[in-house]
Design a protein around this motif. Structure first.
Motif, mmCIF file in Angstrom:
data_model
loop_
_atom_site.group_PDB
_atom_site.id
_atom_site.type_symbol
_atom_site.label_atom_id
_atom_site.label_comp_id
_atom_site.label_asym_id
_atom_site.label_seq_id
_atom_site.Cartn_x
_atom_site.Cartn_y
_atom_site.Cartn_z
ATOM 1 N N LEU A 119 0.829 -1.199 0.000
ATOM 2 C CA LEU A 119 0.000 0.000 0.000
ATOM 3 C C LEU A 119 0.864 1.249 0.000
ATOM 4 O O LEU A 119 1.721 1.406 0.861
ATOM 5 C CB LEU A 119 -0.931 0.000 1.223
ATOM 6 C CG LEU A 119 -1.867 1.195 1.367
ATOM 7 C CD1 LEU A 119 -2.920 1.184 0.262
ATOM 8 C CD2 LEU A 119 -2.530 1.175 2.729
ATOM 9 N N VAL A 120 0.657 2.127 -0.991
ATOM 10 C CA VAL A 120 1.436 3.371 -1.068
ATOM 11 C C VAL A 120 0.583 4.601 -0.783
ATOM 12 O O VAL A 120 1.128 5.677 -0.549
ATOM 13 C CB VAL A 120 2.160 3.529 -2.427
ATOM 14 C CG1 VAL A 120 3.214 2.465 -2.601
ATOM 15 C CG2 VAL A 120 1.189 3.524 -3.584
ATOM 16 N N GLY A 121 -0.737 4.466 -0.829
ATOM 17 C CA GLY A 121 -1.571 5.620 -0.543
ATOM 18 C C GLY A 121 -3.005 5.435 -0.990
ATOM 19 O O GLY A 121 -3.488 4.311 -1.115
ATOM 20 N N PHE A 122 -3.628 6.563 -1.286
ATOM 21 C CA PHE A 122 -5.043 6.585 -1.596
ATOM 22 C C PHE A 122 -5.300 7.342 -2.888
ATOM 23 O O PHE A 122 -4.609 8.306 -3.208
ATOM 24 C CB PHE A 122 -5.812 7.220 -0.433
ATOM 25 C CG PHE A 122 -5.592 6.476 0.851
ATOM 26 C CD1 PHE A 122 -6.344 5.363 1.164
ATOM 27 C CD2 PHE A 122 -4.584 6.864 1.712
ATOM 28 C CE1 PHE A 122 -6.112 4.658 2.330
ATOM 29 C CE2 PHE A 122 -4.338 6.155 2.888
ATOM 30 C CZ PHE A 122 -5.114 5.049 3.196
ATOM 31 N N LEU A 123 -6.316 6.911 -3.607
ATOM 32 C CA LEU A 123 -6.701 7.534 -4.871
ATOM 33 C C LEU A 123 -7.541 8.772 -4.578
ATOM 34 O O LEU A 123 -8.478 8.731 -3.781
ATOM 35 C CB LEU A 123 -7.500 6.541 -5.708
ATOM 36 C CG LEU A 123 -7.913 6.974 -7.099
ATOM 37 C CD1 LEU A 123 -6.694 7.258 -7.972
ATOM 38 C CD2 LEU A 123 -8.785 5.916 -7.748
ATOM 39 N N VAL A 124 -7.178 9.889 -5.206
ATOM 40 C CA VAL A 124 -7.928 11.132 -5.057
ATOM 41 C C VAL A 124 -8.316 11.635 -6.444
ATOM 42 O O VAL A 124 -7.659 11.300 -7.432
ATOM 43 C CB VAL A 124 -7.109 12.218 -4.299
ATOM 44 C CG1 VAL A 124 -6.851 11.792 -2.870
ATOM 45 C CG2 VAL A 124 -5.810 12.532 -5.011
ATOM 46 N N PRO A 125 -9.376 12.439 -6.526
ATOM 47 C CA PRO A 125 -9.790 12.964 -7.842
ATOM 48 C C PRO A 125 -8.702 13.892 -8.422
ATOM 49 O O PRO A 125 -7.915 14.466 -7.689
ATOM 50 C CB PRO A 125 -11.063 13.750 -7.541
ATOM 51 C CG PRO A 125 -11.453 13.407 -6.139
ATOM 52 C CD PRO A 125 -10.266 12.839 -5.457
ATOM 53 N N GLU A 126 -8.730 14.038 -9.747
ATOM 54 C CA GLU A 126 -7.772 14.916 -10.448
ATOM 55 C C GLU A 126 -7.910 16.341 -9.992
ATOM 56 O O GLU A 126 -8.934 16.836 -9.672
ATOM 57 C CB GLU A 126 -7.991 14.841 -11.968
ATOM 58 C CG GLU A 126 -7.742 13.493 -12.557
ATOM 59 C CD GLU A 126 -6.266 13.135 -12.717
ATOM 60 O OE1 GLU A 126 -5.431 14.044 -12.824
ATOM 61 O OE2 GLU A 126 -5.972 11.942 -12.731
#
Length: 159
Positions: free
Chosen positions: A152-159
């Motif tokens: 796990l490297v992080g979280f997906l966020v909107p553009e």
């Protein structure tokens, strides 16, 4: 004169002979019958395409992956968890640098690529993109959060 003629085979019902432990035998009609509609429909139904077996390199079994995960080795490749957009994930789509997003979490799958039971080619289908839909279509029963927790490297966020 004895009638030794063979009966008309179209009037015969296919049967199986069953026996129990007391050596009693019973004639039971065979189901579905050999040329019955159930067998004909099953034979005409298109069967799913068989998967090709993938031979993993030695040392790349699921147990080897579990051993690597628990070894304490850095599988993330980043110093801390971060927030990533799809365009940032898209930069990581090679076999030597493969990231994907699954259910809003971003994973560095680079270490896992050669351990994937479907082979490198299959897992590279989700490298550099949000692989949630494809993953759920093919592996909905797999607990990827546990399997890839050390990646796990992080979280997906909107553009």
């Amino acid at each position: 004169m004895a009638n030794n003629a063979i009966p008309n085979s179209s009037n015969l019902t296919p049967t199986m002979t069953l026996s129990d432990t007391d050596a009693n035998t019973t004639d039971v009609p065979e189901f579905p019958s050999r040329n019955g509609p159930q067998r004909l429909v099953a034979a005409a139904t298109k069967q799913p395409k068989r998967r090709q077996k993938v031979i993993l390199e030695p040392g790349h079994s699921p147990l080897d992956w579990a051993r690597l995960k628990s070894s304490g080795q850095d599988l993330r490749g980043v110093p801390q968890l971060g927030r990533f957009t799809l365009s940032e994930i898209k930069e990581h789509r090679t076999e030597n640098d493969a990231w994907t997003a699954l259910n809003g979490k971003v994973y560095n799958m680079t270490s896992y690529v050669k351990f994937h039971p479907g082979g490198v080619k299959d897992i590279m289908r989700i490298a550099g993109r949000d692989g949630t839909k494809l993953f759920m279509l093919t592996h909905s029963w797999v607990n990827f959060e546990f399997m890839l927790d050390e990646c796990l490297v992080g979280f997906l966020v909107p553009e």
